[in-house]
Design an enzyme around this catalytic site. Structure first.
Site, PDB file in Angstrom:
ATOM      1  N   HIS A  64      18.955  -6.432  -1.576  1.00 21.62           N
ATOM      2  CA  HIS A  64      17.743  -5.818  -1.005  1.00 21.62           C
ATOM      3  C   HIS A  64      18.058  -4.518  -0.263  1.00 21.62           C
ATOM      4  CE1 HIS A  64      15.260  -9.335  -1.974  1.00 21.62           C
ATOM      5  NE2 HIS A  64      16.273 -10.071  -1.560  1.00 21.62           N
ATOM      6  N   ASN A 137       9.985 -13.277  -1.988  1.00 25.08           N
ATOM      7  CA  ASN A 137      10.037 -12.342  -3.108  1.00 25.08           C
ATOM      8  C   ASN A 137       8.649 -12.218  -3.724  1.00 25.08           C
ATOM      9  OD1 ASN A 137      12.829 -11.635  -3.128  1.00 25.08           O
ATOM     10  ND2 ASN A 137      13.344 -13.553  -4.141  1.00 25.08           N
TER      11      ASN A 137
END
EC number: 1.11.1.6
Length: 502
Positions: A64, A137
């Site tokens: 990320h 997510n």
């Protein structure tokens, strides 16, 4: 407090200074011995400027790394107090300040926003009971169901240790040897794997969590954040074009929309399952590679998430933001989900590595709305919050006014655990192929199935033949048509899909 207070900083004065506040007389020329001589070590401004520049970068997130963020609020629109005692849900109309960060997963901090990848969807709720981090997510499932596999999976999404190149053999070798991944793989290789920016995608907690109500009744729960902008995705051709034309497409789109006061919003819904259902449910409810069909456990609306303020400084707020699934408030608890249990350790551990032991003192990470007494969290590098002053650093003690335990925050104690300590495979009378097969047949339209096959073929055809054959057999187990179409698209005979005859 209904919004996160902006970070205060010293405004520039009329004179350039050193880091110590001393005025600088020349910021264009170093001090040298004569006009053509060497620089002088005693030129503090030069040394100060270079030394700090050498230390500007901090370790990027191992996953990320590339993302954007914004501040906003969460407003309760429906009563769920029958399920959860958390104060942020206590009444309709209540607002809680929020910080959100969206990201890709595998790419480095300079990578393109439109690459095929899940998208991180992380929220920090600044409640009066401390921060609640919803770290999810844009997909309701994940590739693996045990955290022990997570480092290996991520290594396949990164670069080859010798060539330093992205390697389709690594990716598909892992997928074809870990069949539990096929549900998420199928989701990823639809056009949902290349969403049109961050505003047009849903968010999910993915894992199973627990809600506890005021009567200490427990429920299993899943989170869903449904975009109010509508789902929009990019096809693979447009996603590739944007990789070169505008690699910061999603970050730019989010920032510009908020700057134009086109505030993005999401509807927060939950699925709730009574604990007793988990004992006999057809799937392991703690398996993050599975969903709970909405026909069995329909969505229940809770509230609305709105993002209405851009960060004043990217590094200050977005780069230094630290989310952790272990940050939960009373009324929200973890389940026995193995992937969740691993993440509860790993996220906080990586924050301490990336940002330091006192990462929680960074403004964006502080529990602004909570009046707490973390008396034992002291000292360490870059402690800048006053270090609790003269207050004692041990408990219990006999000092009047010292913080006390809050028994309302106690875990529910509803889980009974027994068994032999060993490495246990997650055995359950279910299938890793049924849900992705249903997704292929009933959720996707024919144009979406066609895009799925094309997206897979473009990447899988770059892998070795033996890997291709293993993978199409997995797709065939999900749905025969699915496997055969992929096989034809990559130039394999359809017989490669069929199980070997004994």
């Amino acid at each position: 407090m209904t919004q996160v207070p902006p970070v205060t900083f010293q405004q520039y004065g009329p004179v350039i200074t050193t880091s110590a506040g001393n005025p600088v007389d020349d910021n264009q020329n170093s001090v040298t011995a004569g006009p053509y001589g060497p620089a002088i070590l005693s030129n503090f401004h030069l040394i100060d400027k270079l030394a700090h520049f050498d230390r500007e970068r901090i370790p990027e997130r191992v996953v990320h790394a590339k993302g954007g963020g914004a501040f906003g609020y969460f407003e309760v629109t429906h009563d769920i107090t029958r399920f959860c005692k958390a104060k942020l849900f206590e009444k309709i109309g209540k607002r809680t300040p929020v910080f959100a960060r969206f990201s890709t997963v595998a790419g480095e901090s300079g990578s393109a926003d439109t690459r095929r990848d899940p998208r991180g969807f992380a929220l920090k709720f600044y409640t009066e009971e401390g921060n609640w981090d919803m770290v999810g997510n844009n997909t309701p499932i994940f590739f693996v169901r045990d955290a022990i596999k997570f480092p290996d999976f991520i290594h396949t999404q990164k670069r080859h240790p010798q060539t330093h190149l992205h390697d389709p053999n690594m990716v598909w070798d892992f997928f074809s040897l870990v069949p539990e991944s096929v549900h998420q793989v199928t989701f990823l290789y639809t056009d949902r794997g290349t969403p049109d920016g961050f505003r047009h995608m849903n968010g999910y907690g993915s894992h199973t969590f627990k809600f506890i109500n005021k009567d200490n009744e427990a429920f299993y729960v899943k989170w869903h954040f449904k975009t109010n902008q509508g789902i929009k995705n990019l096809n693979r051709q447009r996603a590739k074009e944007l990789e070169s034309e505008d690699p910061d497409y999603a970050v730019r789109d989010l920032f510009n929309a908020i700057a134009k006061r086109e505030f993005p919003s999401w509807t927060f819904c939950i699925q709730v399952m009574p604990l007793k259902d988990a004992e006999t449910y057809k799937w392991n409810v703690f398996d993050v590679t599975k969903v709970w069909p909405h026909g069995d456990y329909p969505l229940i609306p809770v509230g609305k998430l709105v993002l209405d303020r851009n960060p004043e400084n990217y590094f200050q707020d977005v780069e230094q933001a630290a989310f952790a699934p272990a940050h939960m408030v009373p009324g929200i608890e973890p389940s026995e989900d193995r992937m969740l249990q691993g993440r509860m350790f790993s996220y906080i551990d990586t924050h301490r590595h990336r940002l330091g032991a006192n990462y929680h003192q960074i403004p964006v990470n502080r529990p602004w709305n909570a009046r707490g007494g973390d008396y034992s969290v002291r000292d360490g590098p870059m402690c800048v919050d006053g270090n609790k002053g003269s207050q004692l650093n041990y408990e219990p003690n006999s000092v009047d006014g010292f913080p006390k335990e809050d028994r309302n925050a106690a875990v529910s104690g509803t889980t009974t655990v027994s068994g032999t300590v060993a490495c246990h495979p997650q055995e359950h009378p279910n299938s890793d192929f049924e849900q992705p097969g249903n997704f292929y047949r009933t959720v996707l339209s024919e144009p979406e199935r066609e895009a799925l096959i094309g997206n897979i073929a473009e990447h899988l055809r770059q892998a070795r033949r033996d890997i291709q054959e293993r993978q199409v057999k997995i797709f065939y187990k999900c749905d025969p048509e699915y496997g055969e179409r992929v096989a034809r698209a990559i130039g394999l005979p359809t017989a490669a899909c069929y199980p070997a005859k004994m």
